[in-house]
Write a protein that holds these residues in place. Structure first.
Motif, mmCIF file in Angstrom:
data_model
loop_
_atom_site.group_PDB
_atom_site.id
_atom_site.type_symbol
_atom_site.label_atom_id
_atom_site.label_comp_id
_atom_site.label_asym_id
_atom_site.label_seq_id
_atom_site.Cartn_x
_atom_site.Cartn_y
_atom_site.Cartn_z
ATOM 1 N N PRO A 1 39.834 54.494 -6.735
ATOM 2 C CA PRO A 1 40.506 55.010 -5.526
ATOM 3 C C PRO A 1 41.999 55.238 -5.729
ATOM 4 O O PRO A 1 42.569 56.186 -5.163
ATOM 5 N N LYS A 2 42.640 54.405 -6.537
ATOM 6 C CA LYS A 2 44.061 54.563 -6.800
ATOM 7 C C LYS A 2 44.347 55.891 -7.498
ATOM 8 O O LYS A 2 45.433 56.459 -7.363
ATOM 9 N N ARG A 3 43.374 56.377 -8.211
ATOM 10 C CA ARG A 3 43.496 57.641 -8.939
ATOM 11 C C ARG A 3 43.055 58.832 -8.109
ATOM 12 O O ARG A 3 43.126 59.971 -8.553
ATOM 13 N N GLY A 4 42.556 58.570 -6.911
ATOM 14 C CA GLY A 4 42.020 59.650 -6.106
ATOM 15 C C GLY A 4 40.656 60.107 -6.565
ATOM 16 O O GLY A 4 40.234 61.238 -6.305
ATOM 17 N N ILE A 5 39.948 59.221 -7.266
ATOM 18 C CA ILE A 5 38.610 59.518 -7.768
ATOM 19 C C ILE A 5 37.600 58.649 -7.040
ATOM 20 O O ILE A 5 37.828 57.454 -6.826
ATOM 21 N N GLN A 6 36.503 59.231 -6.646
ATOM 22 C CA GLN A 6 35.470 58.489 -5.947
ATOM 23 C C GLN A 6 34.786 57.504 -6.899
ATOM 24 O O GLN A 6 34.381 57.888 -8.008
ATOM 25 N N PRO A 7 34.653 56.239 -6.485
ATOM 26 C CA PRO A 7 33.979 55.259 -7.361
ATOM 27 C C PRO A 7 32.578 55.691 -7.784
ATOM 28 O O PRO A 7 32.164 55.418 -8.922
ATOM 29 N N ASP A 8 31.858 56.365 -6.891
ATOM 30 C CA ASP A 8 30.509 56.810 -7.250
ATOM 31 C C ASP A 8 30.540 57.844 -8.369
ATOM 32 O O ASP A 8 29.583 57.945 -9.150
ATOM 33 N N ASP A 9 31.637 58.611 -8.457
ATOM 34 C CA ASP A 9 31.759 59.573 -9.551
ATOM 35 C C ASP A 9 31.920 58.841 -10.881
ATOM 36 O O ASP A 9 31.489 59.333 -11.929
ATOM 37 N N VAL A 10 32.556 57.669 -10.856
ATOM 38 C CA VAL A 10 32.674 56.851 -12.059
ATOM 39 C C VAL A 10 31.291 56.404 -12.517
ATOM 40 O O VAL A 10 30.963 56.463 -13.710
ATOM 41 N N LEU A 11 30.470 55.966 -11.564
ATOM 42 C CA LEU A 11 29.113 55.525 -11.922
ATOM 43 C C LEU A 11 28.285 56.670 -12.477
ATOM 44 O O LEU A 11 27.541 56.497 -13.455
ATOM 45 N N ASP A 12 28.408 57.857 -11.860
ATOM 46 C CA ASP A 12 27.686 59.023 -12.377
ATOM 47 C C ASP A 12 28.121 59.319 -13.812
ATOM 48 O O ASP A 12 27.289 59.634 -14.671
ATOM 49 N N LEU A 13 29.408 59.218 -14.042
ATOM 50 C CA LEU A 13 29.943 59.486 -15.382
ATOM 51 C C LEU A 13 29.381 58.488 -16.388
ATOM 52 O O LEU A 13 28.953 58.869 -17.488
ATOM 53 N N VAL A 14 29.376 57.211 -16.034
ATOM 54 C CA VAL A 14 28.900 56.172 -16.942
ATOM 55 C C VAL A 14 27.420 56.356 -17.257
ATOM 56 O O VAL A 14 26.994 56.160 -18.404
ATOM 57 N N LEU A 15 26.637 56.723 -16.267
ATOM 58 C CA LEU A 15 25.203 56.900 -16.475
ATOM 59 C C LEU A 15 24.899 57.967 -17.525
ATOM 60 O O LEU A 15 23.854 57.914 -18.189
ATOM 61 N N TRP A 16 25.803 58.920 -17.668
ATOM 62 C CA TRP A 16 25.627 59.956 -18.685
ATOM 63 C C TRP A 16 26.345 59.623 -19.991
ATOM 64 O O TRP A 16 25.785 59.748 -21.080
ATOM 65 N N THR A 17 27.615 59.227 -19.881
ATOM 66 C CA THR A 17 28.419 59.054 -21.093
ATOM 67 C C THR A 17 28.008 57.843 -21.916
ATOM 68 O O THR A 17 28.110 57.866 -23.149
ATOM 69 N N LEU A 18 27.555 56.772 -21.271
ATOM 70 C CA LEU A 18 27.203 55.568 -22.021
ATOM 71 C C LEU A 18 26.037 55.806 -22.978
ATOM 72 O O LEU A 18 26.156 55.556 -24.188
ATOM 73 N N PRO A 19 24.881 56.280 -22.494
ATOM 74 C CA PRO A 19 23.774 56.495 -23.451
ATOM 75 C C PRO A 19 24.083 57.582 -24.473
ATOM 76 O O PRO A 19 23.733 57.449 -25.650
ATOM 77 N N ILE A 20 24.757 58.652 -24.040
ATOM 78 C CA ILE A 20 25.079 59.727 -24.978
ATOM 79 C C ILE A 20 26.109 59.243 -25.992
ATOM 80 O O ILE A 20 26.053 59.595 -27.181
ATOM 81 N N GLY A 21 27.048 58.419 -25.535
ATOM 82 C CA GLY A 21 28.028 57.852 -26.450
ATOM 83 C C GLY A 21 27.385 56.960 -27.497
ATOM 84 O O GLY A 21 27.755 56.999 -28.677
#
Length: 248
Positions: free
Chosen positions: A39-59
């Protein structure tokens, strides 16, 4: 100090390894850190979770693919199926970072999220995950350095060697704290944290890689040192460019 072995405990016939526990722990803490700071960055926390769900396994896939490519002739050429045996270790952080950042960029583009802001948000957590995950190398007795008589040496195969996993773990822990400090007190432009991560992690990796005995090679060169040098210089150039762009 000597590794107690790679297995943390067993459930029936299933062996639960420290390597997986530490990587999972690092990933969870990195996600939590980014989620709380979003939130401090103006980014929705749920967008962080969406990002992790993709980037973690692909990473993780990228880290394994990178390792297998550079180890093919020595480890997997005559037993290709062993390339899928990730439980024994063998993840190259550079591959994970490349695949992960490309995936993050694609997701940010699709969701119309500023990529530099997202990168600044998640990379302190990546450093934290590296700090924790590197201890998996200790339990697997891998990624160690040359013989040494230093008092903090570890014992591998009866020989005292540099604990290169420890050097990187300590550096990445300090890097996480430093990036958070800069982000909270001295952040001046989007991409600043990303560039600082690239500069400081590459500098450390270049030095530590020179101590290791199991480096992935690119011809006669240690590929991690070559890539670290490029990232170091590229991050400095990008830092100056982004800073001047913000000032203008």
């Amino acid at each position: 100090m000597e590794s107690p072995g790679p297995i943390a405990f067993t459930i029936g016939t299933m062996e639960i390894r420290w390597y997986g526990i530490l990587i999972a722990t690092g990933a969870m803490l990195a996600t939590l850190l980014a989620y709380k700071r979003a939130p401090k960055r103006g980014i929705q926390p749920d967008d962080v979770l969406d990002l992790v769900l993709w980037t973690l396994p692909i990473g993780i896939i990228g880290a394994r693919v990178y390792y297998v490519i550079f180890s093919w002739n020595t480890l997997y050429r005559y037993d290709p199926m062993e390339a899928f045996n990730i439980r024994e270790g063998g993840l190259a952080i550079h591959g994970g970072l490349i695949f992960g950042l490309v995936t993050a960029w694609a997701i940010c583009r699709k969701k119309n999220i500023p990529f530099l802001s997202m990168a600044d948000l998640i990379l302190p957590g990546v450093a934290l995950a590296q700090c924790i995950g590197r201890w998996g190398n200790f339990f697997n007795s891998e990624a160690y350095g040359r013989p040494t008589n230093l008092p903090w040496a570890i014992v591998v195969n009866g020989q005292h060697v540099h604990p290169t996993f420890l050097y990187e773990s300590v550096w990445c822990g300090l890097l996480c704290l430093f990036l958070l400090y800069v982000d909270n007190r001295h952040r001046r432009f989007s991409g600043q944290i990303m560039c600082l991560y690239g500069i400081l992690y590459s500098a450390e990796r270049f030095f530590v890689e020179s101590l290791r005995t199991d480096s992935l090679m690119l011809g006669p060169f240690r590929q991690a040192m070559v890539l670290s040098a490029f990232v170091f210089v590229g991050s400095i150039i990008l830092y100056v460019f982004l800073k001047r762009r913000e000032e203008n």
